[in-house]
Scaffold this motif. Structure first.
Motif, PDB file in Angstrom:
ATOM      1  N   VAL A   1       0.824  -1.213   0.000  1.00  0.00           N
ATOM      2  CA  VAL A   1       0.000   0.000   0.000  1.00  0.00           C
ATOM      3  C   VAL A   1       0.856   1.261   0.000  1.00  0.00           C
ATOM      4  O   VAL A   1       0.448   2.297  -0.515  1.00  0.00           O
ATOM      5  CB  VAL A   1      -0.953  -0.009   1.211  1.00  0.00           C
ATOM      6  CG1 VAL A   1      -0.191   0.120   2.525  1.00  0.00           C
ATOM      7  CG2 VAL A   1      -1.997   1.103   1.085  1.00  0.00           C
ATOM      8  N   ILE A   2       2.082   1.184   0.552  1.00  0.00           N
ATOM      9  CA  ILE A   2       2.989   2.331   0.584  1.00  0.00           C
ATOM     10  C   ILE A   2       3.743   2.427  -0.742  1.00  0.00           C
ATOM     11  O   ILE A   2       4.229   1.430  -1.268  1.00  0.00           O
ATOM     12  CB  ILE A   2       3.984   2.213   1.756  1.00  0.00           C
ATOM     13  CG1 ILE A   2       3.231   2.168   3.085  1.00  0.00           C
ATOM     14  CG2 ILE A   2       4.973   3.364   1.744  1.00  0.00           C
ATOM     15  CD1 ILE A   2       2.437   3.416   3.394  1.00  0.00           C
ATOM     16  N   ASN A   3       3.871   3.641  -1.257  1.00  0.00           N
ATOM     17  CA  ASN A   3       4.560   3.855  -2.523  1.00  0.00           C
ATOM     18  C   ASN A   3       6.064   3.951  -2.309  1.00  0.00           C
ATOM     19  O   ASN A   3       6.544   4.817  -1.579  1.00  0.00           O
ATOM     20  CB  ASN A   3       4.043   5.148  -3.162  1.00  0.00           C
ATOM     21  CG  ASN A   3       4.715   5.431  -4.494  1.00  0.00           C
ATOM     22  OD1 ASN A   3       5.132   4.516  -5.182  1.00  0.00           O
ATOM     23  ND2 ASN A   3       4.817   6.700  -4.841  1.00  0.00           N
ATOM     24  N   LEU A   4       6.816   3.054  -2.929  1.00  0.00           N
ATOM     25  CA  LEU A   4       8.279   3.112  -2.936  1.00  0.00           C
ATOM     26  C   LEU A   4       8.708   3.378  -4.379  1.00  0.00           C
ATOM     27  O   LEU A   4       8.790   2.456  -5.185  1.00  0.00           O
ATOM     28  CB  LEU A   4       8.880   1.803  -2.413  1.00  0.00           C
ATOM     29  CG  LEU A   4       8.537   1.426  -0.966  1.00  0.00           C
ATOM     30  CD1 LEU A   4       9.106   0.045  -0.627  1.00  0.00           C
ATOM     31  CD2 LEU A   4       9.060   2.464   0.007  1.00  0.00           C
ATOM     32  N   PRO A   5       8.983   4.634  -4.735  1.00  0.00           N
ATOM     33  CA  PRO A   5       9.100   5.001  -6.151  1.00  0.00           C
ATOM     34  C   PRO A   5      10.458   4.752  -6.802  1.00  0.00           C
ATOM     35  O   PRO A   5      10.546   4.727  -8.025  1.00  0.00           O
ATOM     36  CB  PRO A   5       8.783   6.500  -6.133  1.00  0.00           C
ATOM     37  CG  PRO A   5       9.238   6.959  -4.785  1.00  0.00           C
ATOM     38  CD  PRO A   5       8.992   5.812  -3.859  1.00  0.00           C
ATOM     39  N   ASN A   6      11.524   4.616  -6.013  1.00  0.00           N
ATOM     40  CA  ASN A   6      12.855   4.482  -6.607  1.00  0.00           C
ATOM     41  C   ASN A   6      13.647   3.376  -5.916  1.00  0.00           C
ATOM     42  O   ASN A   6      13.625   3.268  -4.682  1.00  0.00           O
ATOM     43  CB  ASN A   6      13.638   5.790  -6.485  1.00  0.00           C
ATOM     44  CG  ASN A   6      13.025   6.909  -7.298  1.00  0.00           C
ATOM     45  OD1 ASN A   6      12.876   6.788  -8.500  1.00  0.00           O
ATOM     46  ND2 ASN A   6      12.656   7.987  -6.639  1.00  0.00           N
ATOM     47  N   PHE A   7      14.376   2.594  -6.720  1.00  0.00           N
ATOM     48  CA  PHE A   7      15.208   1.529  -6.179  1.00  0.00           C
ATOM     49  C   PHE A   7      16.612   1.648  -6.763  1.00  0.00           C
ATOM     50  O   PHE A   7      16.796   1.723  -7.972  1.00  0.00           O
ATOM     51  CB  PHE A   7      14.611   0.155  -6.500  1.00  0.00           C
ATOM     52  CG  PHE A   7      13.369  -0.144  -5.721  1.00  0.00           C
ATOM     53  CD1 PHE A   7      13.429  -0.890  -4.559  1.00  0.00           C
ATOM     54  CD2 PHE A   7      12.145   0.349  -6.137  1.00  0.00           C
ATOM     55  CE1 PHE A   7      12.284  -1.155  -3.828  1.00  0.00           C
ATOM     56  CE2 PHE A   7      10.993   0.088  -5.413  1.00  0.00           C
ATOM     57  CZ  PHE A   7      11.053  -0.668  -4.253  1.00  0.00           C
ATOM     58  N   TYR A   8      17.577   1.649  -5.865  1.00  0.00           N
ATOM     59  CA  TYR A   8      18.990   1.824  -6.194  1.00  0.00           C
ATOM     60  C   TYR A   8      19.629   0.441  -6.306  1.00  0.00           C
ATOM     61  O   TYR A   8      19.445  -0.411  -5.420  1.00  0.00           O
ATOM     62  CB  TYR A   8      19.640   2.643  -5.085  1.00  0.00           C
ATOM     63  CG  TYR A   8      21.093   2.976  -5.250  1.00  0.00           C
ATOM     64  CD1 TYR A   8      21.544   3.718  -6.338  1.00  0.00           C
ATOM     65  CD2 TYR A   8      22.024   2.587  -4.290  1.00  0.00           C
ATOM     66  CE1 TYR A   8      22.883   4.050  -6.462  1.00  0.00           C
ATOM     67  CE2 TYR A   8      23.359   2.921  -4.406  1.00  0.00           C
ATOM     68  CZ  TYR A   8      23.784   3.651  -5.492  1.00  0.00           C
ATOM     69  OH  TYR A   8      25.109   3.973  -5.614  1.00  0.00           O
ATOM     70  N   VAL A   9      20.363   0.194  -7.387  1.00  0.00           N
ATOM     71  CA  VAL A   9      20.923  -1.141  -7.651  1.00  0.00           C
ATOM     72  C   VAL A   9      22.421  -1.034  -7.889  1.00  0.00           C
ATOM     73  O   VAL A   9      22.872  -0.168  -8.647  1.00  0.00           O
ATOM     74  CB  VAL A   9      20.250  -1.795  -8.881  1.00  0.00           C
ATOM     75  CG1 VAL A   9      20.721  -3.237  -9.035  1.00  0.00           C
ATOM     76  CG2 VAL A   9      18.734  -1.731  -8.780  1.00  0.00           C
ATOM     77  N   VAL A  10      23.184  -1.909  -7.241  1.00  0.00           N
ATOM     78  CA  VAL A  10      24.621  -1.974  -7.487  1.00  0.00           C
ATOM     79  C   VAL A  10      25.027  -3.423  -7.724  1.00  0.00           C
ATOM     80  O   VAL A  10      24.356  -4.353  -7.265  1.00  0.00           O
ATOM     81  CB  VAL A  10      25.465  -1.392  -6.328  1.00  0.00           C
ATOM     82  CG1 VAL A  10      25.072   0.041  -6.023  1.00  0.00           C
ATOM     83  CG2 VAL A  10      25.352  -2.260  -5.080  1.00  0.00           C
ATOM     84  N   ILE A  11      26.126  -3.603  -8.437  1.00  0.00           N
ATOM     85  CA  ILE A  11      26.703  -4.924  -8.667  1.00  0.00           C
ATOM     86  C   ILE A  11      28.143  -4.911  -8.174  1.00  0.00           C
ATOM     87  O   ILE A  11      28.847  -3.906  -8.308  1.00  0.00           O
ATOM     88  CB  ILE A  11      26.628  -5.303 -10.166  1.00  0.00           C
ATOM     89  CG1 ILE A  11      27.176  -6.718 -10.386  1.00  0.00           C
ATOM     90  CG2 ILE A  11      27.360  -4.301 -11.036  1.00  0.00           C
ATOM     91  CD1 ILE A  11      26.964  -7.224 -11.805  1.00  0.00           C
ATOM     92  N   VAL A  12      28.562  -6.012  -7.575  1.00  0.00           N
ATOM     93  CA  VAL A  12      29.942  -6.174  -7.121  1.00  0.00           C
ATOM     94  C   VAL A  12      30.515  -7.395  -7.835  1.00  0.00           C
ATOM     95  O   VAL A  12      30.001  -8.506  -7.689  1.00  0.00           O
ATOM     96  CB  VAL A  12      30.023  -6.385  -5.594  1.00  0.00           C
ATOM     97  CG1 VAL A  12      31.479  -6.344  -5.131  1.00  0.00           C
ATOM     98  CG2 VAL A  12      29.194  -5.350  -4.841  1.00  0.00           C
ATOM     99  N   ASP A  13      31.578  -7.168  -8.611  1.00  0.00           N
ATOM    100  CA  ASP A  13      32.206  -8.272  -9.331  1.00  0.00           C
ATOM    101  C   ASP A  13      33.708  -8.037  -9.417  1.00  0.00           C
ATOM    102  O   ASP A  13      34.260  -7.226  -8.650  1.00  0.00           O
ATOM    103  CB  ASP A  13      31.573  -8.454 -10.722  1.00  0.00           C
ATOM    104  CG  ASP A  13      31.718  -7.207 -11.600  1.00  0.00           C
ATOM    105  OD1 ASP A  13      32.495  -6.295 -11.244  1.00  0.00           O
ATOM    106  OD2 ASP A  13      31.055  -7.148 -12.652  1.00  0.00           O
ATOM    107  N   LYS A  14      34.375  -8.714 -10.330  1.00  0.00           N
ATOM    108  CA  LYS A  14      35.839  -8.601 -10.434  1.00  0.00           C
ATOM    109  C   LYS A  14      36.296  -7.189 -10.778  1.00  0.00           C
ATOM    110  O   LYS A  14      37.458  -6.835 -10.550  1.00  0.00           O
ATOM    111  CB  LYS A  14      36.373  -9.586 -11.472  1.00  0.00           C
ATOM    112  CG  LYS A  14      35.855  -9.366 -12.878  1.00  0.00           C
ATOM    113  CD  LYS A  14      36.400 -10.410 -13.827  1.00  0.00           C
ATOM    114  CE  LYS A  14      35.859 -10.250 -15.237  1.00  0.00           C
ATOM    115  NZ  LYS A  14      36.166  -8.953 -15.852  1.00  0.00           N
ATOM    116  N   ASP A  15      35.412  -6.383 -11.318  1.00  0.00           N
ATOM    117  CA  ASP A  15      35.751  -5.007 -11.682  1.00  0.00           C
ATOM    118  C   ASP A  15      35.419  -4.008 -10.574  1.00  0.00           C
ATOM    119  O   ASP A  15      35.560  -2.802 -10.769  1.00  0.00           O
ATOM    120  CB  ASP A  15      35.024  -4.602 -12.971  1.00  0.00           C
ATOM    121  CG  ASP A  15      35.442  -5.466 -14.155  1.00  0.00           C
ATOM    122  OD1 ASP A  15      36.650  -5.739 -14.276  1.00  0.00           O
ATOM    123  OD2 ASP A  15      34.556  -5.875 -14.938  1.00  0.00           O
ATOM    124  N   GLY A  16      34.959  -4.494  -9.427  1.00  0.00           N
ATOM    125  CA  GLY A  16      34.631  -3.611  -8.309  1.00  0.00           C
ATOM    126  C   GLY A  16      33.137  -3.375  -8.175  1.00  0.00           C
ATOM    127  O   GLY A  16      32.324  -4.222  -8.576  1.00  0.00           O
TER     128      GLY A  16
END
Length: 206
Positions: A172-187
């Motif tokens: 029911v609560i609006n969560l409008p933005n999601f931040y995504v990161v990846i961690v791999d051999k390149d950092g």
């Protein structure tokens, strides 16, 4: 009301966190970054009591950097997770416990992607995927169905999108933005943010 999710694959770890900062029923910010770079190969998503999250995350980040300065090499993801868990346990037994929930993800040359689940009671577990808050609650069945060790980056990102789509349908609560990161051999790298608009057409949530 917060949502953080982590996925581990053979060659990377991916973390996603909502960017909404709330106090009771008041919206404070929509661009809060709840994922902190701990070192070149470790990141952690932290949610919980607002003041505790920032203070504890900064404490962990600074001490991991101090360890590198003193010893000349970085902690690997598992050692950093153990250090974090030990601090949670110590503060839990003090008069000032930290009310934080953490997903710590990293990559090392020997073990590939690694992911660790920690909570405010100092629970600790290495897992293939996990979540905290309503994001984790609504996304767990999706993670269980689609996650596997041989996932591609694109496949993991699509699973994250599916979790956001499910949140848009059921929370029911609006969560409008999601931040995504990846961690791999390149950092550590930021990926495109996930929003309701980006998943609406793809999964027909609106």
């Amino acid at each position: 009301m917060e949502g953080v999710i982590g996925i581990r694959a053979n060659n990377f770890t991916m973390l996603m966190a909502d960017m909404t900062s709330m106090h009771s029923v008041i919206l404070m910010k929509r661009d809060e970054k709840k994922i902190y770079p701990v070192s070149n190969n470790i990141a952690m998503a932290v949610v919980g009591t607002e003041g505790d999250t920032h203070q504890f995350a900064e404490y962990i980040v600074k001490n991991v950097q101090l360890y590198k300065m003193r010893n000349g090499y970085e902690l690997n993801p598992k050692a950093a997770a153990h250090f974090t868990r030990q601090n949670l346990a110590d503060y839990l037994r003090s008069s000032t416990p930290y009310r934080v929930h953490i997903i710590m993800g990293g990559y090392d040359q020997e073990n590939g992607g690694q992911l660790f689940f920690l909570d405010d009671l100092a629970s600790y577990k290495e897992v293939p995927y996990c979540g905290h808050g309503y994001g984790g609650m609504f996304g767990m069945s999706i993670l269980d169905k689609y996650c596997h060790e041989n996932m591609s980056v694109e496949g993991a990102y699509e699973v994250m999108e599916k979790c956001v789509a499910e949140l848009q349908k059921r929370l029911v609560i609006n969560l409008p933005n999601f931040y995504v990161v990846i961690v791999d051999k390149d950092g550590i790298r930021e990926l495109d943010r996930i929003t309701p608009l980006t998943v609406a057409a793809k999964f027909k949530t609106m």
